[in-house]
Design a protein around this motif. Structure first.
Motif, PDB file in Angstrom:
ATOM      1  N   THR A  72     -18.089 -28.031 -31.228  1.00 54.98           N
ATOM      2  CA  THR A  72     -17.674 -27.111 -30.154  1.00 54.98           C
ATOM      3  C   THR A  72     -16.481 -26.272 -30.589  1.00 54.98           C
ATOM      4  O   THR A  72     -16.440 -25.054 -30.354  1.00 54.98           O
ATOM      5  CB  THR A  72     -17.324 -27.911 -28.879  1.00 54.98           C
ATOM      6  OG1 THR A  72     -18.424 -28.740 -28.541  1.00 54.98           O
ATOM      7  CG2 THR A  72     -16.998 -27.004 -27.714  1.00 54.98           C
ATOM      8  N   VAL A  73     -15.521 -26.913 -31.246  1.00 56.34           N
ATOM      9  CA  VAL A  73     -14.334 -26.153 -31.691  1.00 56.34           C
ATOM     10  C   VAL A  73     -14.761 -25.103 -32.718  1.00 56.34           C
ATOM     11  O   VAL A  73     -14.371 -23.917 -32.616  1.00 56.34           O
ATOM     12  CB  VAL A  73     -13.265 -27.103 -32.293  1.00 56.34           C
ATOM     13  CG1 VAL A  73     -12.160 -26.302 -32.990  1.00 56.34           C
ATOM     14  CG2 VAL A  73     -12.659 -27.978 -31.201  1.00 56.34           C
ATOM     15  N   GLU A 125     -12.803 -15.546 -33.064  1.00 57.23           N
ATOM     16  CA  GLU A 125     -12.490 -14.699 -34.215  1.00 57.23           C
ATOM     17  C   GLU A 125     -13.078 -13.301 -33.997  1.00 57.23           C
ATOM     18  O   GLU A 125     -12.452 -12.289 -34.299  1.00 57.23           O
ATOM     19  CB  GLU A 125     -13.048 -15.325 -35.498  1.00 57.23           C
ATOM     20  CG  GLU A 125     -12.357 -14.843 -36.761  1.00 57.23           C
ATOM     21  CD  GLU A 125     -12.712 -15.684 -37.975  1.00 57.23           C
ATOM     22  OE1 GLU A 125     -13.774 -16.342 -37.964  1.00 57.23           O
ATOM     23  OE2 GLU A 125     -11.923 -15.677 -38.934  1.00 57.23           O
ATOM     24  N   ASN A 126     -14.301 -13.301 -33.403  1.00 56.77           N
ATOM     25  CA  ASN A 126     -14.952 -12.018 -33.127  1.00 56.77           C
ATOM     26  C   ASN A 126     -14.372 -11.351 -31.881  1.00 56.77           C
ATOM     27  O   ASN A 126     -14.279 -10.143 -31.802  1.00 56.77           O
ATOM     28  CB  ASN A 126     -16.465 -12.217 -32.925  1.00 56.77           C
ATOM     29  CG  ASN A 126     -17.109 -12.708 -34.205  1.00 56.77           C
ATOM     30  OD1 ASN A 126     -16.644 -12.374 -35.307  1.00 56.77           O
ATOM     31  ND2 ASN A 126     -18.139 -13.514 -34.076  1.00 56.77           N
ATOM     32  N   VAL A 138     -12.363 -20.056 -25.030  1.00 54.35           N
ATOM     33  CA  VAL A 138     -11.082 -20.769 -24.863  1.00 54.35           C
ATOM     34  C   VAL A 138     -11.280 -22.004 -23.979  1.00 54.35           C
ATOM     35  O   VAL A 138     -10.870 -23.116 -24.322  1.00 54.35           O
ATOM     36  CB  VAL A 138     -10.009 -19.834 -24.236  1.00 54.35           C
ATOM     37  CG1 VAL A 138      -8.764 -20.618 -23.834  1.00 54.35           C
ATOM     38  CG2 VAL A 138      -9.642 -18.730 -25.209  1.00 54.35           C
ATOM     39  N   ASN A 139     -11.974 -21.807 -22.851  1.00 50.93           N
ATOM     40  CA  ASN A 139     -12.179 -22.930 -21.922  1.00 50.93           C
ATOM     41  C   ASN A 139     -13.005 -24.044 -22.552  1.00 50.93           C
ATOM     42  O   ASN A 139     -12.743 -25.229 -22.314  1.00 50.93           O
ATOM     43  CB  ASN A 139     -12.859 -22.437 -20.644  1.00 50.93           C
ATOM     44  CG  ASN A 139     -11.891 -21.632 -19.793  1.00 50.93           C
ATOM     45  OD1 ASN A 139     -10.669 -21.751 -19.953  1.00 50.93           O
ATOM     46  ND2 ASN A 139     -12.428 -20.789 -18.934  1.00 50.93           N
ATOM     47  N   GLN A 180      -6.773 -16.908 -34.412  1.00 47.36           N
ATOM     48  CA  GLN A 180      -7.076 -16.552 -33.022  1.00 47.36           C
ATOM     49  C   GLN A 180      -7.206 -17.796 -32.131  1.00 47.36           C
ATOM     50  O   GLN A 180      -6.903 -17.765 -30.945  1.00 47.36           O
ATOM     51  CB  GLN A 180      -8.406 -15.757 -32.953  1.00 47.36           C
ATOM     52  CG  GLN A 180      -8.402 -14.450 -33.718  1.00 47.36           C
ATOM     53  CD  GLN A 180      -7.340 -13.470 -33.189  1.00 47.36           C
ATOM     54  OE1 GLN A 180      -6.918 -13.571 -32.040  1.00 47.36           O
ATOM     55  NE2 GLN A 180      -6.904 -12.558 -34.042  1.00 47.36           N
ATOM     56  N   VAL A 181      -7.651 -18.876 -32.763  1.00 47.43           N
ATOM     57  CA  VAL A 181      -7.906 -20.109 -32.011  1.00 47.43           C
ATOM     58  C   VAL A 181      -6.605 -20.775 -31.549  1.00 47.43           C
ATOM     59  O   VAL A 181      -6.616 -21.667 -30.689  1.00 47.43           O
ATOM     60  CB  VAL A 181      -8.782 -21.062 -32.867  1.00 47.43           C
ATOM     61  CG1 VAL A 181      -7.977 -21.774 -33.936  1.00 47.43           C
ATOM     62  CG2 VAL A 181      -9.519 -22.051 -31.996  1.00 47.43           C
ATOM     63  N   LEU A 182      -5.486 -20.295 -32.098  1.00 49.02           N
ATOM     64  CA  LEU A 182      -4.197 -20.902 -31.712  1.00 49.02           C
ATOM     65  C   LEU A 182      -3.892 -20.744 -30.223  1.00 49.02           C
ATOM     66  O   LEU A 182      -3.115 -21.510 -29.664  1.00 49.02           O
ATOM     67  CB  LEU A 182      -3.060 -20.310 -32.540  1.00 49.02           C
ATOM     68  CG  LEU A 182      -2.806 -21.000 -33.873  1.00 49.02           C
ATOM     69  CD1 LEU A 182      -1.724 -20.274 -34.646  1.00 49.02           C
ATOM     70  CD2 LEU A 182      -2.412 -22.456 -33.673  1.00 49.02           C
ATOM     71  N   VAL A 183      -4.536 -19.772 -29.576  1.00 43.59           N
ATOM     72  CA  VAL A 183      -4.332 -19.591 -28.144  1.00 43.59           C
ATOM     73  C   VAL A 183      -4.746 -20.859 -27.386  1.00 43.59           C
ATOM     74  O   VAL A 183      -4.132 -21.235 -26.379  1.00 43.59           O
ATOM     75  CB  VAL A 183      -5.077 -18.328 -27.637  1.00 43.59           C
ATOM     76  CG1 VAL A 183      -6.593 -18.461 -27.798  1.00 43.59           C
ATOM     77  CG2 VAL A 183      -4.720 -18.042 -26.190  1.00 43.59           C
ATOM     78  N   CYS A 184      -5.778 -21.514 -27.913  1.00 35.14           N
ATOM     79  CA  CYS A 184      -6.220 -22.789 -27.291  1.00 35.14           C
ATOM     80  C   CYS A 184      -5.195 -23.874 -27.565  1.00 35.14           C
ATOM     81  O   CYS A 184      -4.875 -24.686 -26.686  1.00 35.14           O
ATOM     82  CB  CYS A 184      -7.547 -23.252 -27.881  1.00 35.14           C
ATOM     83  SG  CYS A 184      -8.840 -22.049 -27.757  1.00 35.14           S
TER      84      CYS A 184
END
Lengths: 275, 283
Positions: free
Chosen positions: B195-196, B204-205, B213-214, B237-241
């Protein structure tokens, strides 16, 4: 003359034997304790002082008062002080709760014990006592009419069962709803929070109480209070109006109440009636 | 008593006694009123109190009171001697941090007796004793939930607090309940790596993809090691999570850390390793 001397020698020898053997046996003895107080099979409130005393003979070097449920940990409540005569004692101010032992759904009295020792032995007579989960204000804060005349004259029926079984998985404990429908080995609460009248009607009907009312109903056997509490009715007047109830207060004790609508805002008002 | 006067005196005494006792309630018996057909058959009239009582209650009363123990009484002297030797401290030596915390929790919890008919973790101030143990005890907690119903329920709540994976509806200390809850948690761990990864690609896109994010946040703390893997691969970009996960899981939040997530990863290396192992075991 010789016979007389022989006899005198024998008497002296016997006297010496008696002195060196029997006298130490009499003098060297373990303490003997007689349990005096607190009384047997009493419910003791926290936040109060209770006098614990015993009579001890044979020169004890230590006298103490202990409380526990027969399992580890055991608690030394106080080191008793010499009072007068053979009396030892001290103020017992219990300020914590020990979970009583349970075996197959039966709850057992914890013990109180006076223990005395000296160089020759020890003695530890015990009685049965229970320290309640709360103090008088805790109980009167729920039911202003909560009766507590003495350790043996009060509204307590059975001991507190401790932690919520729903969360803790503790077997053989029960809550008010379970008790009101005759269950004492697990907690019942099939709703996420406060149940609706329809929820209660369905549940109660499934548990043998098909008739319900949202006003006082003669011969009601179970009452729901709007602070999420249930009680069993234990007596009725000649026209069927409930007189007294008995209920399990959360994790606390099983308690009698002297009217059918006795609770403060903690449990709220009698709202629904079932039979 | 030859003298008739004596009989008279005795009679007077008896009359006085009877008058006194009849006036008091000492020997009063309250008769049952004419029993109407409304009175349930299982109720009996209590002539002392003048009310109806349940036959069942009379039978159950003794059962409902505490009973005299039938245990081996020699245990008392063994326990007293243990106190006197002050060796109760020894019993703590072999206890795990979780066992010690559970004992502390129990003691703290019982300091504030609850009148409530059901458990609400929001009312349970002692729960933090367990949750503050953090990620490092999660495997121990899960193992204990699986093997031991005792305190399983409260451990489920503690695990939920630590992981932020909420499955309240499954919390039930019965064997079946514990199994269902553990299955739910395992399912979350099982799907965490995929899932991650999939949602990290989405982000990323499209860095504003809230669904992605959710999806990651719903994995709770189990997402953390895999999010950091993605970051290590260059997908920042995934750092927002990660920010949301770390904030939600104050177990991993370190207020002193204001610098980069890389530093954060180093500090929480052990926790991340624990989580990674748990997820691997769930596969």
């Amino acid at each position: 003359m010789i016979v007389f001397k022989k006899n005198r020698m024998m008497i002296m020898v016997l006297t010496l034997v008696m002195f060196f053997n029997v006298v130490p046996m009499v003098l060297a003895a373990a303490p003997q304790v007689t349990y005096v107080s607190p009384p047997d099979q009493g419910f003791f409130l926290q936040g109060k002082n209770w006098w614990a005393s015993c009579n001890v003979t044979n020169n004890p070097t230590f006298v103490g008062f202990f409380y526990g449920n027969g399992q580890d940990p055991w608690h030394q409540e106080l080191q008793e002080n010499y009072q007068s005569g053979t009396t030892w004692g001290g103020n017992w101010a219990p300020n914590y709760w020990v979970k009583p032992q349970n075996n197959g759904g039966t709850w057992y009295w914890p013990y109180t014990c006076h223990y005395a020792e000296n160089g020759d032995g020890k003695h530890w007579p015990y009685r049965y006592s229970y320290v309640a989960l709360g103090n008088l204000n805790d109980y009167r804060g729920v039911d202003t009419g909560f009766t507590y005349n003495s350790e043996t004259s009060h509204d307590f029926i059975n001991v507190a069962t401790g932690t919520h079984a729903v969360a803790h998985g503790t077997p053989n404990t029960y809550n008010c709803l379970a008790y009101s429908v005759g269950i004492t080995d697990h907690w019942e609460w099939p709703w996420p929070g406060t149940p609706s009248y329809a929820d209660l009607q369905t549940y109660m009907s499934n548990h043998g109480f098909p008739t319900s009312s949202n006003s006082l109903m003669p011969w009601a056997k179970v009452i729901y209070y709007n602070g999420n509490h249930f009680a069993k009715v234990t007596s009725w007047d000649s026209s069927g109006i409930p007189l007294t109830i008995r209920s399990k207060w959360g994790t606390m004790e099983l308690i009698n109440s002297d009217s059918y609508n006795p609770f403060t805002s903690v449990y709220g008002q009698a709202t629904y009636y079932f039979k | 008593m030859q003298n008739p006067k004596h009989y008279l005196v005795l009679l007077l005494v008896m009359l006085t006694f009877l008058t006194f006792t009849m006036g008091s309630n000492a020997f009063a018996i309250i008769p049952e009123p004419t029993r109407s057909s409304d009175v349930p058959a299982d109720l009996i009239w209590d002539t002392d109190r003048g009310c109806y009582i349940s036959q069942d209650f009379e039978k159950d009363l003794q059962k409902e009171e505490p009973q005299i123990p039938t245990f081996d009484y020699s245990v008392i002297i063994r326990l007293i001697e243990k106190i006197k030797l002050n060796n109760s401290l020894f019993t703590d030596i072999n206890k795990s941090p979780l066992e010690k915390a559970l004992a502390e929790y129990e003691a703290e919890y019982m300091k504030n007796p609850s009148f409530k008919a059901y458990y609400d973790p929001k009312d349970d101030h002692a729960l933090t004793i367990l949750t503050k143990l953090g990620v490092k005890v999660l495997p121990d907690m899960m193992e204990r939930i699986q093997s031991n119903p005792e305190k399983a329920g409260v451990l489920m709540y503690a695990v939920q607090e630590i992981t932020s994976v909420k499955r309240e509806q499954f919390i039930d200390a019965s064997n079946q309940g514990r199994k269902a809850w553990l299955n739910e948690m395992n399912a979350v761990m099982k799907k965490a790596p995929t899932t991650v990864h999939e949602n990290a690609l989405q982000l990323e896109n499209n860095p504003t993809d809230q669904t992605a994010v959710n999806n990651i946040i719903n994995l709770g703390i189990f997402a953390a090691p895999f999010v950091m893997d993605e970051v290590a691969k260059g997908n920042t970009q995934v750092l927002v999570c990660m920010d949301k996960i770390a904030v939600a899981h104050n177990i991993l939040t370190d207020k002193n850390i204001q610098s980069t997530w890389t530093d954060w990863t180093k500090i929480h290396e052990n926790d991340l390793k624990v989580l990674q192992n748990m997820v691997e075991d769930a596969q």
